[in-house]
Design a protein around this motif. Structure first.
Motif, PDB file in Angstrom:
ATOM      1  N   SER A   1       7.275 -14.981  -3.095  1.00 23.09           N
ATOM      2  CA  SER A   1       7.435 -14.427  -1.829  1.00 23.09           C
ATOM      3  C   SER A   1       6.961 -13.015  -1.566  1.00 23.09           C
ATOM      4  CB  SER A   1       8.921 -14.200  -1.561  1.00 23.09           C
ATOM      5  OG  SER A   1       9.623 -13.069  -2.223  1.00 23.09           O
ATOM      6  N   GLU A   2       6.537 -12.684  -0.245  1.00 17.47           N
ATOM      7  CA  GLU A   2       6.068 -11.409  -0.051  1.00 17.47           C
ATOM      8  C   GLU A   2       6.722 -10.227  -0.658  1.00 17.47           C
ATOM      9  OE1 GLU A   2       4.715 -10.450   3.788  1.00 17.47           O
ATOM     10  OE2 GLU A   2       4.761 -12.327   4.491  1.00 17.47           O
ATOM     11  N   ARG A   3       7.682 -10.181  -0.563  1.00 12.14           N
ATOM     12  CA  ARG A   3       8.738  -9.219  -1.086  1.00 12.14           C
ATOM     13  C   ARG A   3       8.743  -9.141  -2.719  1.00 12.14           C
ATOM     14  NH1 ARG A   3      13.193  -7.176   1.235  1.00 12.14           N
ATOM     15  NH2 ARG A   3      12.217  -7.543   3.105  1.00 12.14           N
ATOM     16  N   THR A   4       8.756 -10.113  -3.258  1.00 12.95           N
ATOM     17  CA  THR A   4       8.623 -10.256  -4.869  1.00 12.95           C
ATOM     18  C   THR A   4       7.319 -10.027  -5.194  1.00 12.95           C
ATOM     19  OG1 THR A   4      10.215 -12.137  -4.773  1.00 12.95           O
ATOM     20  CG2 THR A   4       8.920 -11.838  -6.742  1.00 12.95           C
ATOM     21  N   THR A   5       6.115 -10.349  -4.634  1.00 16.52           N
ATOM     22  CA  THR A   5       5.079  -9.758  -4.847  1.00 16.52           C
ATOM     23  C   THR A   5       4.576  -8.361  -4.755  1.00 16.52           C
ATOM     24  OG1 THR A   5       3.961 -12.080  -3.939  1.00 16.52           O
ATOM     25  CG2 THR A   5       2.539  -9.989  -4.161  1.00 16.52           C
ATOM     26  N   MET A   6       5.334  -7.846  -3.662  1.00 15.28           N
ATOM     27  CA  MET A   6       5.062  -6.352  -3.461  1.00 15.28           C
ATOM     28  C   MET A   6       6.005  -5.676  -4.630  1.00 15.28           C
ATOM     29  SD  MET A   6       7.457  -3.714  -2.296  1.00 15.28           S
ATOM     30  CE  MET A   6       8.411  -4.317  -0.953  1.00 15.28           C
TER      31      MET A   6
ATOM     32  N   ALA B   1       0.759  -1.329   0.127  1.00 17.57           N
ATOM     33  CA  ALA B   1      -0.057   0.116  -0.064  1.00 17.57           C
ATOM     34  C   ALA B   1       0.939   1.266  -0.003  1.00 17.57           C
ATOM     35  CB  ALA B   1      -0.937  -0.002   1.243  1.00 17.57           C
ATOM     36  N   SER B   2       1.920   1.275   0.846  1.00 19.52           N
ATOM     37  CA  SER B   2       2.775   2.327   0.871  1.00 19.52           C
ATOM     38  C   SER B   2       3.332   2.658  -0.571  1.00 19.52           C
ATOM     39  CB  SER B   2       3.764   2.477   2.126  1.00 19.52           C
ATOM     40  OG  SER B   2       4.193   1.312   2.060  1.00 19.52           O
ATOM     41  N   GLY B   3       4.011   1.650  -1.043  1.00 16.59           N
ATOM     42  CA  GLY B   3       4.836   1.902  -2.234  1.00 16.59           C
ATOM     43  C   GLY B   3       3.715   2.196  -3.394  1.00 16.59           C
ATOM     44  N   LEU B   4       2.557   1.719  -3.531  1.00 19.61           N
ATOM     45  CA  LEU B   4       1.665   2.141  -4.608  1.00 19.61           C
ATOM     46  C   LEU B   4       1.234   3.698  -4.277  1.00 19.61           C
ATOM     47  CD1 LEU B   4      -0.593  -1.017  -4.989  1.00 19.61           C
ATOM     48  CD2 LEU B   4       0.984  -0.219  -6.600  1.00 19.61           C
ATOM     49  N   CYS B   5       1.012   3.905  -2.961  1.00 23.07           N
ATOM     50  CA  CYS B   5       0.676   5.193  -2.728  1.00 23.07           C
ATOM     51  C   CYS B   5       1.986   6.249  -2.853  1.00 23.07           C
ATOM     52  CB  CYS B   5       0.152   5.411  -1.245  1.00 23.07           C
ATOM     53  SG  CYS B   5      -1.348   4.813  -0.993  1.00 23.07           S
TER      54      CYS B   5
END
Length: 376
Positions: free
Chosen positions: A311-316, A179-183
């Motif tokens: 992974s979570e990181r790769t997904t983000m 969310a923070s990255g997309l924002c």
């Protein structure tokens, strides 16, 4: 943008980074002392209790840094910022009122929990405050060839769009940094667009939120290594969603000739497409399966990608880069293909990608089940 505006933007940006960087460790300590932690659950991906009050720092940091910059301008008698604040006083006052209401709602939700009925009512009141200050989608009917629709539909249409965006940001906040990255990407896009529109006060607010989110992103994504992870909670996601929908609609009110190379409605929508498309897909999925569309589940796009084995990181990273690539591609092709054709292409691409992800999930689940059967 003049030198004084650049200084004001950089000052607000830097102050937000400093205030958030100082505040978050203290909020973490308070959350641990008061046991205000987000505990692991079936539909959640984190494995350890984590403080969820990171978003409580967002609005105070913004208001404090903005007030300091305005005060400095008063003392030094720099008139540009003050003149634009005065000319935009009603929209600015309305959005700060709406942000405060969203902030209070988020704090109560993070501490005690709030039902979706009360959330919807509070969000509706907040967005109506903004709409009645003149921030509305007044030109969207013509853009969508709906000019024959009555004028009174503008207010409910705007309110629906704003509540939709707020909840899209709230629901995409499911894994670290997403969310923070997309924002951050959205605020950067809006900040640049407002610079071209010579709406420097809104550019300043956009870049201020980038300054708010950068240190939070660091703690949220990399805090695990030092046991300093923190979530933004509903306080953060509701604050971000409210500010984004306000800036989104303000951008659609800018003169089209200030953005000659791209349709302003398309530019306003592009940074938010992935969260918004995901909400529509999830709501449709819940309705088709007879579930309450307002109750949470684990079928968001980030959940599905994790279930494919990422992974979570790769997904983000994948989703943020996809949003950036989608935005850039649409901006480059807007003049050649037109808005409606691009929108149709974006929706088609989204459907195809989701089908592929769904098939990959089913394939992995089938392999897992076969492995369990063989082990038995």
């Amino acid at each position: 943008m003049s030198v004084s505006w650049i200084v004001d933007c950089l000052s607000t940006f830097a102050l937000c980074i400093l205030i958030i960087g100082v505040a978050i460790p203290r909020v973490q300590l308070l959350a641990y002392r008061k046991n205000l932690l987000d505990k692991p659950a079936k539909r959640k991906v984190h494995k350890a209790p984590t403080p969820r009050l990171g978003g409580t720092t967002f609005l105070p940091a913004l208001m404090l840094s903005f007030t300091i910059v305005v005060a400095v301008n008063i003392v030094t008698r720099q008139g540009e910022l003050l003149a634009e604040v005065a000319s935009e006083s009603l929209p600015l006052a309305s959005v700060f009122c709406a942000l405060i209401l969203s902030y209070i709602l988020g704090v109560v939700d993070d501490i005690r929990g709030v039902g979706y009925h009360l959330k919807f009512i509070a969000q509706s009141i907040s967005v109506l405050i903004i709409i009645f200050s003149g921030v509305e989608l007044s030109g969207l009917r013509t853009q969508l060839l709906l000019a024959s629709w009555p004028q009174w539909t503008v207010v409910p249409l705007t309110a629906l769009a704003m509540v939709f965006i707020i909840n899209a940001i709230n629901l995409i906040d499911g894994i670290d940094g997403l969310a923070s990255g997309l924002c951050i990407l959205s605020f950067v896009c809006y900040g640049i667009a407002f610079v071209f529109c010579s709406q420097n006060i809104y550019a300043l607010l956009s870049f201020a939120f980038v300054g708010v989110l950068i240190p939070f992103f660091y703690y949220n994504v990399f805090g695990t290594q030092r046991k300093r992870k923190i979530f933004m909670g509903d306080t953060g996601s509701l604050t971000l969603g409210m500010m984004l929908c306000f800036l989104n609609i303000k951008l659609t009110q800018m003169p089209q000739d200030s953005l000659p190379h791209i349709n302003k409605y398309l530019l306003a929508a592009l940074p938010l497409m992935i969260p918004c498309f995901d909400v529509m897909r999830v709501f449709a999925y819940r309705l088709l399966h007879g579930n309450n569309p307002f109750l949470p589940d684990n079928n968001h796009i980030h959940h599905l990608l994790i279930r494919t084995g990422l992974s979570e990181r790769t997904t983000m990273i994948t989703l943020i880069l996809s949003s950036a690539l989608l935005t850039l591609t649409n901006v480059m092709l807007c003049n050649d293909l037109g808005v409606m054709l691009l929108l149709a292409a974006d929706i088609t691409l989204w459907i195809v990608v989701n089908i592929i992800i769904y098939l990959l999930v089913k394939r992995k689940e089938k392999r897992t089940n076969n492995s369990l059967i063989e082990q038995q």
